[in-house]
Design an enzyme around this catalytic site. Structure first.
Site, PDB file in Angstrom:
ATOM      1  N   ARG A   4       0.794  -1.249   0.000  1.00  0.00           N
ATOM      2  CA  ARG A   4      -0.064  -0.010  -0.006  1.00  0.00           C
ATOM      3  C   ARG A   4       0.890   1.183   0.036  1.00  0.00           C
ATOM      4  NH1 ARG A   4      -2.592  -4.143   2.672  1.00  0.00           N
ATOM      5  NH2 ARG A   4      -1.393  -3.638   4.739  1.00  0.00           N
ATOM      6  N   GLU A  60       7.044 -10.898  14.850  1.00  0.00           N
ATOM      7  CA  GLU A  60       6.985 -11.865  16.303  1.00  0.00           C
ATOM      8  C   GLU A  60       6.895 -13.263  15.932  1.00  0.00           C
ATOM      9  OE1 GLU A  60       2.196 -11.709  16.725  1.00  0.00           O
ATOM     10  OE2 GLU A  60       2.750  -9.918  15.694  1.00  0.00           O
TER      11      GLU A  60
END
Length: 181
Positions: free
Chosen positions: A64, A101
């Site tokens: 994006r 993560e």
């Protein structure tokens, strides 16, 4: 930025609960991009306060950030540089690995896309934990760019990404904030 501008942009963003996992609210800008008025206002706000400033390049983070960054580059009369996931660019690249993560990821850009000393604005749709944006800033610094600012439509301040960039000395501009994840 005025409250009405913020409200127009904020109301054009779709919120999708429990995506990509339970408890997360996904902030979808495809609705903003499809709304001509909101998209124009977003780009106009993203280029402030740099009209007339010497900005050589706008670097956009996949995917994006390509849409928004291209429009911002156009408005500023600057070149556009894509920062992509590893293995997507066809020429000589420079890359950087960063932690997620769930492991490691890597982003890259063409080695010759930005010359040392060029003034660059980094653009993406959203800043959350700041992992990708911080890696992009480090990548830009590695090749000698002067990162003037990092600009995002959305900030998720509870996740601390914008603050990580500020601690690195990067000016951060965001248009709207959403509390929580």
């Amino acid at each position: 930025m005025s409250q009405s501008t913020t409200g127009d942009i904020r109301s054009a963003i779709r919120s999708i609960p429990d995506y990509p996992r339970p408890g997360v609210v996904f902030r979808d800008i495809t609705t903003l991009l499809g709304n001509a008025r909101a998209f124009r206002r977003t780009v106009d706000e993203m280029v402030q306060p740099w009209p007339g400033a010497k900005i050589d390049k706008v670097a956009g983070i996949e995917a994006r950030g390509f849409i928004l960054g291209g429009a911002v580059a156009h408005q500023l009369g600057a070149g556009f540089v894509p920062i992509r996931k590893k293995g997507k660019l066809p020429h000589d690249t420079v890359s950087i690995a960063y932690s997620l993560e769930y492991g490691l990821d890597e982003i890259e850009m063409h080695r010759d896309a930005i010359a040392a000393g060029e003034r660059v604005i980094l653009v993406d749709d959203l800043i959350a934990t700041g992992g990708t944006a911080t890696a992009a800033v480090d990548l830009l610094h590695r090749i000698g760019a002067e990162v003037v600012a990092a600009v995002f439509v959305i900030d998720l301040p509870d996740l601390g990404g914008a603050e990580k960039l500020r601690r690195k000395g990067v000016t951060v501009r965001t248009l709207v904030q959403f509390e929580g994840e």
